[in-house]
Scaffold this active site. Structure first.
Site, short mmCIF file in Angstrom:
data_model
loop_
_atom_site.label_atom_id
_atom_site.label_comp_id
_atom_site.label_asym_id
_atom_site.label_seq_id
_atom_site.Cartn_x
_atom_site.Cartn_y
_atom_site.Cartn_z
N ALA A 134 -4.78 -5.24 0.73
CA ALA A 134 -5.98 -5.89 0.31
C ALA A 134 -5.31 -7.27 -0.08
CB ALA A 134 -6.59 -5.23 -0.97
N ALA A 160 -1.78 -9.25 -3.68
CA ALA A 160 -2.06 -8.20 -2.71
C ALA A 160 -1.80 -6.87 -3.08
CB ALA A 160 -1.48 -8.57 -1.55
N LYS A 161 -2.15 -5.92 -2.66
CA LYS A 161 -1.80 -4.56 -3.01
C LYS A 161 -2.14 -3.76 -1.42
CE LYS A 161 0.16 -2.02 -6.34
NZ LYS A 161 0.91 -2.89 -7.10
N GLY A 162 -1.41 -2.77 -1.38
CA GLY A 162 -1.90 -1.91 -0.08
C GLY A 162 -1.39 -0.55 -0.34
#
Ligand code: NAD
Length: 432
Positions: free
Chosen positions: A77, A122-124
């Site tokens: 994301a 962001a992060k994933g």
């Protein structure tokens, strides 16, 4: 157009009643609205910041060691990149969801902005339990995931880092997979790598170090001598043990430290160097203790500084009234639920928020990225000196809002972050 059924567009954060169940996305949005209330910014910018720029969802099939094929789901994301490339961790955990990645990605946007780093958020992650995977399965999972997100990451686009369930080795595999496909060694595509392949000295200790630096600055600000300050630390892992040991070294008295099994309580001061951290000997704190108390008791000890550095949501509506510390420095992400935050504020307990206190990790990630781009490693001494300077600069910016606006430390930090992001959006405008 926003879909009626898309949970991201249903504004869950607008209708939060009990913050016990507040998700990362709801928290991130609530903080956005809260900070926006204090600022004269274009409402359309707030509207844009409520949503991620893009969310990538990928299928990650791998061959298990027994020859069967298992299919996992991975996400990245990307929330906002107005100030620079997206930046944020990759999490391998069974509970990873699209919404969680979006919420945590927003948190990264605020964290990078409060530190004035030239990054967005962001992060994933992958919805998988790393404990169920062998090392070779984890490697295959990481390499395939790297391939699936290869087009949307890169040193100038989006730079992942370790998070729950991932580590420097995971980052080395990701960097290798990316580099092989690109045809050139590209260390700057990830941070938190082992130093031998472009990782930075001091990266591992950095979040705990920043917690210790901020605690020192809090004491200076409130005219407390570190040598006369007592500290209790929940969690004795990367963040908690590094923070406790530094504060001990700098003269504070660390009276309690804990792990999942309970807390060691030594009113005269714990010898922090002799208690093994989570990394050195997992869950062994109470084995070395003469007096053991519970983690709940640790949170309400009569100390000057309380550092929750284990889990989120540990300071709740139930125990906030009993917190006896004058200052809470958040080492973990999200340790204080929002109703508890209000209780602490009413009681005059100063809570220094996670996005400032534990931001040493992403700050040294930024140093790592600079070192990778310049192909020149920094000494540990330089990393630590520059980290101290960045933490002081961020502290000064937050302190200035705290004093001028008469808000909580948390609100002051979000105000600093949002005003920087909004200014950048205003300067760049809306394309086309
Ligand atoms: P870690 O795994 O190294 O250590 C966690 C510690 O917490 C261990 O001592 C463990 O025993 C203890 N713990 C686990 N459950 C507990 C419970 N129920 N009660 C009390 N203690 C418990 O983890 P870490 O990297 O130090 O991360 C701790 C927190 O800091 C997390 O919220 C994480 O998101 C946050 N954080 C970590 C980093 C980082 O780079 N390591 C950066 C920023 C924020």
């Amino acid at each position: 157009m926003a879909s009626q059924t898309d949970p991201l567009r249903d504004e869950p954060g607008d209708a939060v009643e009990s913050s016990e169940s507040e998700s990362a996305l709801q928290t991130a949005r609530r903080q956005l609205y809260h900070a926006a209330d204090h600022l004269d910014i274009d409402p359309s910018i707030v509207e844009r910041l409520k949503y991620p720029k893009k969310v990538h969802e990928v299928t990650v099939p791998i061959k298990r060691d027994d020859g069967t094929v298992e299919v996992f789901t991975g996400y990245r994301a990307q929330h906002d990149s107005v100030r620079g490339p997206f930046k944020g961790g990759l999490r391998y955990h069974p509970d990873v969801t699209r919404d969680e990645c979006v919420g945590l990605g927003m948190w990264m946007t605020w964290k990078c902005a409060v530190m004035d780093l030239p990054f967005g958020g962001a992060k994933g992650g992958i919805a998988a339990n790393p404990k169920d995977l062998s090392s070779t399965e984890k490697e295959r999972l990481t390499r395939r995931f790297a391939q699936e997100i290869r087009d949307v990451i890169g040193p100038n686009q989006d730079i992942p880092a370790p998070d729950m369930g991932t580590d420097p080795q995971t980052m080395a595999w990701l960097m290798d997979a990316y580099s092989m496909q690109e045809g050139e060694t590209t260390p700057g595509v990830v941070t938190g790598k082992p130093p031998v392949v472009g990782g930075s000295e001091g990266r591992e200790e950095a979040p705990g170090r920043s917690v210790a630096i901020i605690t020192k600055l809090v004491c200076e600000y409130y005219d407390r001598k570190l040598k006369e300050t007592t500290v209790a630390v929940q969690g004795y892992g990367s963040v908690g043990a590094n923070a406790a040991r530094l504060l001990d070294e700098w003269g504070a008295t660390v009276v309690a430290v804990s792990d999942v099994n309970g807390a060691m309580y030594e009113p005269e001061g714990v010898d922090t160097a002799s208690v093994p951290s989570h990394d050195e000997e997992p869950e062994a704190v109470t084995k070395y203790a003469d007096t053991v108390i519970s983690n709940d008791e640790l949170l309400t000890l009569d100390v000057d500084v309380l550092i929750p550095a284990a889990l989120g949501n540990v300071i709740t509506e139930e125990n906030a009234k009993a917190v006896a510390a004058d200052f809470v420095v958040e080492g973990a992400n999200g340790p204080t639920i929002s109703t508890a935050d209000s209780i602490l504020a009413e009681r005059g307990v100063a809570v220094i928020p996670d996005i400032l206190a534990n931001a040493g990790g992403v700050t040294v990630s930024y140093f790592e990225w600079l070192q990778d781009i310049n192909r020149r490693a920094w000494s540990l001494e330089r990393v630590n000196d520059e980290l101290e300077a960045e933490m002081r600069a961020a502290w000064d910016a937050v302190r200035s809002e705290f004093e001028q606006r008469d808000v909580t430390w948390r609100d002051a930090a979000y105000i600093v972050a949002l005003s920087r992001i909004a200014e950048a959006h205003e300067a760049r405008g809306l394309w086309p």
